[in-house]
Design a protein around this motif. Structure first.
Motif, PDB file in Angstrom:
ATOM      1  N   LYS A 300      21.467  -5.357 -36.274  1.00  0.00           N
ATOM      2  CA  LYS A 300      20.014  -5.467 -36.194  1.00  0.00           C
ATOM      3  C   LYS A 300      19.592  -6.922 -36.379  1.00  0.00           C
ATOM      4  CE  LYS A 300      19.016  -1.085 -35.681  1.00  0.00           C
ATOM      5  NZ  LYS A 300      18.349  -0.590 -34.448  1.00  0.00           N
ATOM      6  N   GLY A 301      18.488  -7.266 -35.750  1.00  0.00           N
ATOM      7  CA  GLY A 301      17.940  -8.607 -35.883  1.00  0.00           C
ATOM      8  C   GLY A 301      16.469  -8.614 -35.534  1.00  0.00           C
ATOM      9  N   HIS A 302      15.839  -9.777 -35.624  1.00  0.00           N
ATOM     10  CA  HIS A 302      14.430  -9.904 -35.270  1.00  0.00           C
ATOM     11  C   HIS A 302      14.179 -11.296 -34.695  1.00  0.00           C
ATOM     12  CE1 HIS A 302      14.728 -11.366 -39.426  1.00  0.00           C
ATOM     13  NE2 HIS A 302      13.731 -12.196 -39.115  1.00  0.00           N
ATOM     14  N   VAL A 303      13.139 -11.408 -33.899  1.00  0.00           N
ATOM     15  CA  VAL A 303      12.809 -12.656 -33.205  1.00  0.00           C
ATOM     16  C   VAL A 303      12.159 -13.626 -34.184  1.00  0.00           C
ATOM     17  CG1 VAL A 303      11.501 -13.694 -31.319  1.00  0.00           C
ATOM     18  CG2 VAL A 303      12.504 -11.419 -31.031  1.00  0.00           C
ATOM     19  N   THR A 304      12.681 -14.849 -34.239  1.00  0.00           N
ATOM     20  CA  THR A 304      12.122 -15.878 -35.125  1.00  0.00           C
ATOM     21  C   THR A 304      11.637 -17.107 -34.369  1.00  0.00           C
ATOM     22  OG1 THR A 304      14.318 -16.846 -35.472  1.00  0.00           O
ATOM     23  CG2 THR A 304      13.581 -15.176 -37.047  1.00  0.00           C
ATOM     24  N   GLN A 327      11.866 -24.031  -7.371  1.00  0.00           N
ATOM     25  CA  GLN A 327      11.910 -22.609  -7.064  1.00  0.00           C
ATOM     26  C   GLN A 327      13.117 -21.922  -7.703  1.00  0.00           C
ATOM     27  OE1 GLN A 327       9.368 -21.154  -5.517  1.00  0.00           O
ATOM     28  NE2 GLN A 327       8.419 -23.191  -5.507  1.00  0.00           N
ATOM     29  N   GLU A 328      13.997 -22.697  -8.321  1.00  0.00           N
ATOM     30  CA  GLU A 328      15.188 -22.103  -8.918  1.00  0.00           C
ATOM     31  C   GLU A 328      14.806 -21.248 -10.119  1.00  0.00           C
ATOM     32  OE1 GLU A 328      19.550 -23.489 -10.670  1.00  0.00           O
ATOM     33  OE2 GLU A 328      18.229 -24.913  -9.663  1.00  0.00           O
ATOM     34  N   ALA A 329      15.623 -20.230 -10.409  1.00  0.00           N
ATOM     35  CA  ALA A 329      15.349 -19.315 -11.514  1.00  0.00           C
ATOM     36  C   ALA A 329      15.332 -20.069 -12.834  1.00  0.00           C
ATOM     37  CB  ALA A 329      16.402 -18.215 -11.555  1.00  0.00           C
ATOM     38  N   LYS A 330      14.448 -19.633 -13.725  1.00  0.00           N
ATOM     39  CA  LYS A 330      14.285 -20.303 -15.017  1.00  0.00           C
ATOM     40  C   LYS A 330      14.375 -19.284 -16.151  1.00  0.00           C
ATOM     41  CE  LYS A 330      11.163 -23.710 -12.956  1.00  0.00           C
ATOM     42  NZ  LYS A 330      11.113 -23.028 -11.638  1.00  0.00           N
ATOM     43  N   ASP A 331      14.782 -19.776 -17.297  1.00  0.00           N
ATOM     44  CA  ASP A 331      14.880 -18.970 -18.507  1.00  0.00           C
ATOM     45  C   ASP A 331      14.122 -19.660 -19.633  1.00  0.00           C
ATOM     46  OD1 ASP A 331      16.582 -17.069 -17.295  1.00  0.00           O
ATOM     47  OD2 ASP A 331      18.315 -18.353 -17.665  1.00  0.00           O
ATOM     48  N   PHE A 332      13.912 -18.902 -20.711  1.00  0.00           N
ATOM     49  CA  PHE A 332      13.312 -19.451 -21.919  1.00  0.00           C
ATOM     50  C   PHE A 332      14.213 -19.128 -23.102  1.00  0.00           C
ATOM     51  CE2 PHE A 332       9.756 -19.437 -19.113  1.00  0.00           C
ATOM     52  CZ  PHE A 332       8.911 -20.447 -19.551  1.00  0.00           C
ATOM     53  N   LYS A 333      14.312 -20.071 -24.040  1.00  0.00           N
ATOM     54  CA  LYS A 333      15.148 -19.854 -25.217  1.00  0.00           C
ATOM     55  C   LYS A 333      14.424 -18.955 -26.220  1.00  0.00           C
ATOM     56  CE  LYS A 333      15.673 -22.837 -28.601  1.00  0.00           C
ATOM     57  NZ  LYS A 333      16.058 -24.000 -29.418  1.00  0.00           N
ATOM     58  N   VAL A 334      15.140 -17.960 -26.697  1.00  0.00           N
ATOM     59  CA  VAL A 334      14.639 -17.067 -27.748  1.00  0.00           C
ATOM     60  C   VAL A 334      15.715 -16.984 -28.821  1.00  0.00           C
ATOM     61  CG1 VAL A 334      13.963 -14.711 -28.332  1.00  0.00           C
ATOM     62  CG2 VAL A 334      13.175 -15.736 -26.192  1.00  0.00           C
ATOM     63  N   VAL A 335      15.319 -17.150 -30.074  1.00  0.00           N
ATOM     64  CA  VAL A 335      16.264 -17.130 -31.192  1.00  0.00           C
ATOM     65  C   VAL A 335      16.011 -15.894 -32.039  1.00  0.00           C
ATOM     66  CG1 VAL A 335      17.080 -18.336 -33.243  1.00  0.00           C
ATOM     67  CG2 VAL A 335      16.410 -19.639 -31.225  1.00  0.00           C
ATOM     68  N   LEU A 336      17.088 -15.138 -32.280  1.00  0.00           N
ATOM     69  CA  LEU A 336      17.046 -13.971 -33.167  1.00  0.00           C
ATOM     70  C   LEU A 336      17.824 -14.281 -34.434  1.00  0.00           C
ATOM     71  CD1 LEU A 336      17.984 -11.147 -30.613  1.00  0.00           C
ATOM     72  CD2 LEU A 336      15.717 -12.052 -31.103  1.00  0.00           C
ATOM     73  N   VAL A 337      17.397 -13.725 -35.544  1.00  0.00           N
ATOM     74  CA  VAL A 337      18.138 -13.812 -36.804  1.00  0.00           C
ATOM     75  C   VAL A 337      18.788 -12.464 -37.075  1.00  0.00           C
ATOM     76  CG1 VAL A 337      17.935 -14.037 -39.302  1.00  0.00           C
ATOM     77  CG2 VAL A 337      16.761 -15.643 -37.813  1.00  0.00           C
ATOM     78  N   LEU A 338      20.107 -12.465 -37.296  1.00  0.00           N
ATOM     79  CA  LEU A 338      20.810 -11.240 -37.646  1.00  0.00           C
ATOM     80  C   LEU A 338      20.469 -10.868 -39.087  1.00  0.00           C
ATOM     81  CD1 LEU A 338      22.457 -12.319 -35.136  1.00  0.00           C
ATOM     82  CD2 LEU A 338      24.410 -11.122 -36.116  1.00  0.00           C
ATOM     83  N   ASP A 339      20.027  -9.630 -39.289  1.00  0.00           N
ATOM     84  CA  ASP A 339      19.601  -9.208 -40.614  1.00  0.00           C
ATOM     85  C   ASP A 339      20.775  -9.078 -41.581  1.00  0.00           C
ATOM     86  OD1 ASP A 339      17.012  -9.133 -39.669  1.00  0.00           O
ATOM     87  OD2 ASP A 339      17.109  -7.013 -39.136  1.00  0.00           O
TER      88      ASP A 339
END
Length: 472
Positions: A300-304, A327-339
């Protein structure tokens, strides 16, 4: 007529009749579309965003060289857990250690001089008190002798005292006055001596302060010849060995980094989320995380943290810094913390996370593939020929309205497929929430893909769900 001929004629007649029946059936069913259907259902729905990434500690700390020299000792190895302040490595420090010892001796000498000056000041202060007491005593004696002399002088004038006794009283008084002046001079001298001693003490104390400051500088220089852990963590990289020379202040040089410390107080999963899904991700949303190296386990984790800068998928660079096509595909960084991260987790392990972005209880849902788009004009009945000729002038506003795209599904009603505009909510793995447009238990068209894409409003349909039945 022979029997064989009769049989032959009968067979031919039956064949002609069969062909006729088949032809009439086909003619009657012309324009009927075969579809697959399902019922609008109520169920709990979970919307999730799936993304992949890697396990990372809260932060990496590169412990660099603060002084130039050879590595004399490395006290840890890769994978060791260390504590804040723990000595990790030492650089050869003969010269700075000698400077520290010499300065410690200089400080000791300055402190001794300061102590001596302080003792002299105390003695001078005591001498002043003694001199002051002598002055006070002598003045008291002078006042007494002055009183005796005044009485003697009065008696002498009245010829009641011999001249010899008068002269003795006068001499005694004058001698005591001289003693008072001498004691006052000694008091002034004691005070001057105390001022001089106080100045010497102040100078000695300044030398002590200077010596301590110099010792602190030399001690700091010596401290920089040792590498200490700035916080608790795990040693993840140790590029140097005993005997190698390290140099401070050179970026991107292996000679300037002694080791890398990972802060394991928080274990995170750094993900790349597709730009189409990032708008649904919010802080503190929960997630299920799987690590490739630990199969059959979910954490389990949650977005921080949610990145605000788009990253080009092929290069990982910020879109504003990339020179490739926008036009190239793009992503965004998302960081999760493991509980509750496992003890055996290691930085760099690949992982996949499913972030729960929304949940609905007892929602009206339909299969995602049932959704389709039609232009408003395609849903309207075609005008009669005369009316079409009358509308020779095209109204731009009406034409724009006819080209408006509507999202909806085809609902079965008495053998016909009727297009119903729907408003949707959250999207699950295979189903999507419908807020309005259909009701629970309505029968809707879900296939095939080609049929849904080309089906016309109010077309005659025939249901054939045999391909949807589970195989036994």
């Amino acid at each position: 007529m022979k029997t064989q001929t009769k049989v032959l004629i009968l067979l031919v007649a039956l064949a002609v009749a069969g062909v006729g029946i088949y032809a009439s059936t086909v003619y009657a069913r012309r324009g009927v579309v075969t579809v697959q259907t399902a019922r609008v259902a109520r169920q709990d729905l979970i919307s999730q965003v799936t993304a992949s990434g890697e396990i990372k500690p809260k932060e990496y700390i590169n412990i660099g060289a603060s002084a130039m020299g050879q590595i004399a000792e490395v006290l840890v190895k890769e994978g060791d857990r260390v504590h804040a302040g723990q000595l990790l490595a030492r650089i050869e420090d003969v010269q700075p250690a000698a400077d520290v010892q010499a300065q410690q001796a200089a400080l000791s000498s300055a402190e001794a001089d300061s102590s001596a000056a302080e003792a002299s000041l105390q003695a001078a202060t005591e001498n002043i008190r003694t001199s002051q007491a002598d002055v006070d005593k002598n003045k008291a004696d002078l006042a007494r002798m002055k009183s005796d002399f005044d009485r003697a002088e009065s008696l002498y004038k009245d010829q009641l005292m011999a001249g010899q006794d008068y002269e003795l009283k006068k001499a005694t008084y004058e001698a005591q006055a001289a003693v008072v002046r001498q004691s006052e001079a000694r008091l002034v001298q004691a005070r001057a001596q105390r001022e001089q001693t106080a100045a010497q003490l102040s100078s000695a104390q300044r030398r002590v302060t200077q010596a301590r400051a110099t010792l602190a500088r030399f001690t700091d220089v010596l401290h920089k010849y040792n590498a200490y852990a700035p916080r608790d963590g795990v040693i993840t990289d140790l590029p140097v060995r005993v005997g190698e020379t390290v140099v401070p202040g050179i970026q991107n040089s292996s000679a300037s980094t002694i080791m890398t410390l990972a802060d394991t107080s928080l274990i995170t999963a750094e993900l790349r989320v597709d730009e189409a899904d990032i708008v649904n991700v919010k802080l503190n949303q929960v997630a299920d995380i799987t690590i490739d190296a630990m199969p059959n386990r979910t954490f389990k984790g949650h977005v921080t943290e949610i990145g605000n800068t788009a990253l080009v998928r092929s290069t990982g660079l910020a879109a504003s810094q990339s020179t490739v096509s926008s036009q190239e595909a793009k992503d965004f960084k998302v960081v999760l913390v493991l509980d509750n991260p496992p003890a055996e987790v290691r930085p760099g392990l690949s992982c996949t996370a499913k972030i729960t972005t929304a949940t609905r209880q007892n929602a009206v849902t339909i299969p995602i593939q049932a959704l389709t788009v039609r232009q408003r004009g395609d849903l309207e009945k075609k005008p009669e020929k005369g009316a079409a000729q009358a509308a020779a002038v095209i109204d731009p506003a009406a034409e724009k309205l006819r080209k408006e795209e509507l999202q909806g599904v085809f609902v079965l009603n008495k053998g016909k497929a009727e297009f119903h505009k729907v408003e949707t909510g959250i999207t699950g793995a295979t189903d999507i929430e419908v807020i309005s447009g259909v009701n629970a238990n309505d029968e809707i068209v879900i296939g095939s893909y080609q049929v849904i894409r080309t089906l016309r409003n109010e077309a005659d349909v025939k249901v054939d769900n045999r391909t949807l039945q589970p195989k036994t």
